[in-house]
Design a protein around this motif. Structure first.
Motif, short mmCIF file in Angstrom:
data_model
loop_
_atom_site.label_atom_id
_atom_site.label_comp_id
_atom_site.label_asym_id
_atom_site.label_seq_id
_atom_site.Cartn_x
_atom_site.Cartn_y
_atom_site.Cartn_z
N PHE A 103 0.81 -1.22 0.00
CA PHE A 103 0.00 0.00 0.00
C PHE A 103 0.84 1.27 0.00
O PHE A 103 0.27 2.37 -0.04
CB PHE A 103 -0.92 0.01 1.22
CG PHE A 103 -1.99 -1.04 1.17
CD1 PHE A 103 -3.09 -0.89 0.34
CD2 PHE A 103 -1.91 -2.19 1.94
CE1 PHE A 103 -4.09 -1.86 0.29
CE2 PHE A 103 -2.88 -3.16 1.89
CZ PHE A 103 -3.99 -3.00 1.06
N LEU A 104 2.16 1.14 0.03
CA LEU A 104 3.01 2.33 0.11
C LEU A 104 2.86 3.21 -1.12
O LEU A 104 2.68 4.42 -1.01
CB LEU A 104 4.47 1.90 0.29
CG LEU A 104 5.48 3.03 0.48
CD1 LEU A 104 5.12 3.86 1.71
CD2 LEU A 104 6.89 2.46 0.63
N LYS A 105 2.93 2.61 -2.29
CA LYS A 105 2.82 3.40 -3.52
C LYS A 105 1.44 4.03 -3.68
O LYS A 105 1.35 5.24 -4.00
CB LYS A 105 3.15 2.51 -4.73
CG LYS A 105 3.23 3.28 -6.04
CD LYS A 105 3.69 2.38 -7.17
CE LYS A 105 3.77 3.15 -8.48
NZ LYS A 105 4.24 2.26 -9.59
N PRO A 106 0.33 3.29 -3.47
CA PRO A 106 -0.98 3.96 -3.54
C PRO A 106 -1.16 5.07 -2.51
O PRO A 106 -1.80 6.09 -2.81
CB PRO A 106 -1.97 2.81 -3.28
CG PRO A 106 -1.24 1.58 -3.67
CD PRO A 106 0.19 1.84 -3.31
N LEU A 107 -0.61 4.91 -1.32
CA LEU A 107 -0.73 5.95 -0.30
C LEU A 107 -0.01 7.23 -0.73
O LEU A 107 -0.56 8.34 -0.59
CB LEU A 107 -0.14 5.45 1.03
CG LEU A 107 -1.03 4.56 1.90
CD1 LEU A 107 -0.23 3.98 3.05
CD2 LEU A 107 -2.24 5.33 2.42
N THR A 108 1.20 7.07 -1.23
CA THR A 108 1.97 8.26 -1.66
C THR A 108 1.30 8.96 -2.84
O THR A 108 1.34 10.18 -2.94
CB THR A 108 3.40 7.85 -2.02
OG1 THR A 108 3.36 6.83 -3.03
CG2 THR A 108 4.14 7.33 -0.80
N ALA A 109 0.67 8.17 -3.72
CA ALA A 109 -0.01 8.77 -4.87
C ALA A 109 -1.30 9.47 -4.46
O ALA A 109 -1.63 10.55 -4.97
CB ALA A 109 -0.30 7.69 -5.91
N GLU A 110 -2.03 8.88 -3.52
CA GLU A 110 -3.32 9.44 -3.11
C GLU A 110 -3.16 10.72 -2.29
O GLU A 110 -3.89 11.70 -2.50
CB GLU A 110 -4.08 8.39 -2.29
CG GLU A 110 -5.40 8.87 -1.71
CD GLU A 110 -6.46 9.10 -2.77
OE1 GLU A 110 -7.40 9.88 -2.52
OE2 GLU A 110 -6.34 8.51 -3.86
N PHE A 111 -2.20 10.72 -1.35
CA PHE A 111 -2.07 11.85 -0.43
C PHE A 111 -0.88 12.75 -0.76
O PHE A 111 -0.59 13.68 0.01
CB PHE A 111 -1.95 11.33 1.00
CG PHE A 111 -3.17 10.58 1.47
CD1 PHE A 111 -4.40 11.20 1.57
CD2 PHE A 111 -3.09 9.24 1.82
CE1 PHE A 111 -5.52 10.52 2.00
CE2 PHE A 111 -4.20 8.54 2.26
CZ PHE A 111 -5.43 9.18 2.34
#
Length: 222
Positions: A44-52
Motif C-alpha cells: 500500500f506504500l505506492k498507492p498511499l503516496t499517490a493518493e495523499f
C-alpha cells in the motif's frame, strides 16, 4: 460401586486440549500485526503516496515509528502478560489494532494522523503476535513444546500464502496489486536499523542473564 475414571489424552494425541490452544493461537497470529501490517505495508506504500501526495520517505516513517514504539513497549507488555494473563492483554490489543486499521480508511490526508495511528498500532502490536500467545501455549506442553510453538509461528507464513493465493481476486475486484516493487536505499537503511534495534533489544538482556549465570557459578550447555 462402579467408578469411571477419566483419562486425560497425552500431548502426542490430537484430542489433547493444548492443541486447541495452539489452533487458536495459530489463527490469532495469522491476523496479527506481524502478519497483516508488516507484509502489506509495502503493497500500500505506492498507492498511499499517490493518493495523499506524500513522499516515500514520509510514508515509510510511519512504519519506523511503529517499530520503535514496539521496541519500547514490548518489555512492559510482556510483564503485563505474566501478571494478568494473555486473555486480558490479547483481546484489548486486538480491539485497538482493529480500530486503528479501520481509522486508516477514514484518513483525510493528514500525515500526523497517519503517524499517530501507527504509534497506536505499535503500542498494542506485539500483544497480537506470537509474544502474546507463547506463554499460554508453553504452559500446556512439555515434550511437544517445540512443535506447538512452530505451528503457532506458521500462522505468519499462512497469512502471506493466502494473500498471494487471493492475488487475482484482489487485483481484479479491488484494484490491489501485490507488487511492492524494489527497495530504495532509504528502505534498506530503515530495515537495517529496525533489525539492529531488535537484535540489540534481545542481546542486552541475554548477555546480562549470561553474566548473572556465570557469577552464580553455573554453566550453560549449548
Amino acid at each position: 460401586m462402579i467408578t469411571h475414571s477419566t483419562v486425560t489424552p497425552s500431548e502426542s494425541q490430537l484430542a489433547y486440549p493444548g492443541w486447541r490452544v495452539v489452533a487458536a493461537a495459530h489463527l490469532g497470529v495469522m491476523v496479527s500485526f506481524g502478519s497483516l501490517l508488516v507484509y502489506t505495508f509495502g503493497i500500500f506504500l505506492k498507492p498511499l503516496t499517490a493518493e495523499f501526495h506524500w513522499s516515500r520517505e514520509e510514508a515509510s516513517r510511519a512504519f519506523a515509528l511503529a517499530a520503535i514504539t514496539i521496541a519500547i513497549v514490548s518489555p512492559p507488555l510482556g510483564a503485563l502478560l505474566d501478571r494478568v494473563g494473555p486473555r486480558r492483554i490479547i483481546l484489548p490489543c486486538f480491539a485497538v489494532l482493529s480500530t486503528a486499521l479501520l481509522a486508516l480508511s477514514a484518513m483525510d490526508g493528514s500525515l500526523w494522523q497517519f503517524y499517530a495511528l501507527f504509534i497506536a498500532i505499535g503500542i498494542v502490536g506485539n500483544g497480537t503476535t506470537q509474544m502474546g500467545y507463547s506463554g499460554a501455549v508453553t504452559s500446556w506442553f512439555d515434550t511437544r513444546r517445540g512443535l506447538a510453538l512452530s505451528i503457532v509461528l506458521a500462522g505468519v507464513g499462512l497469512c502471506y500464502g493466502l494473500l498471494y493465493a487471493a492475488k487475482p481476486l484482489l487485483e481484479n475486484r479491488f484494484g490491489i496489486f501485490l507488487d511492492p516493487g524494489g527497495l530504495t536505499g532509504y528502505d534498506v537503511g530503515l530495515l537495517a536499523s529496525i533489525v539492529f534495534a531488535a537484535l540489540l533489544m534481545g542481546a542486552v538482556p541475554a548477555w546480562r542473564a549470561y553474566r548473572n549465570t556465570l557469577s552464580d557459578g553455573l554453566t550453560i550447555r549449548v
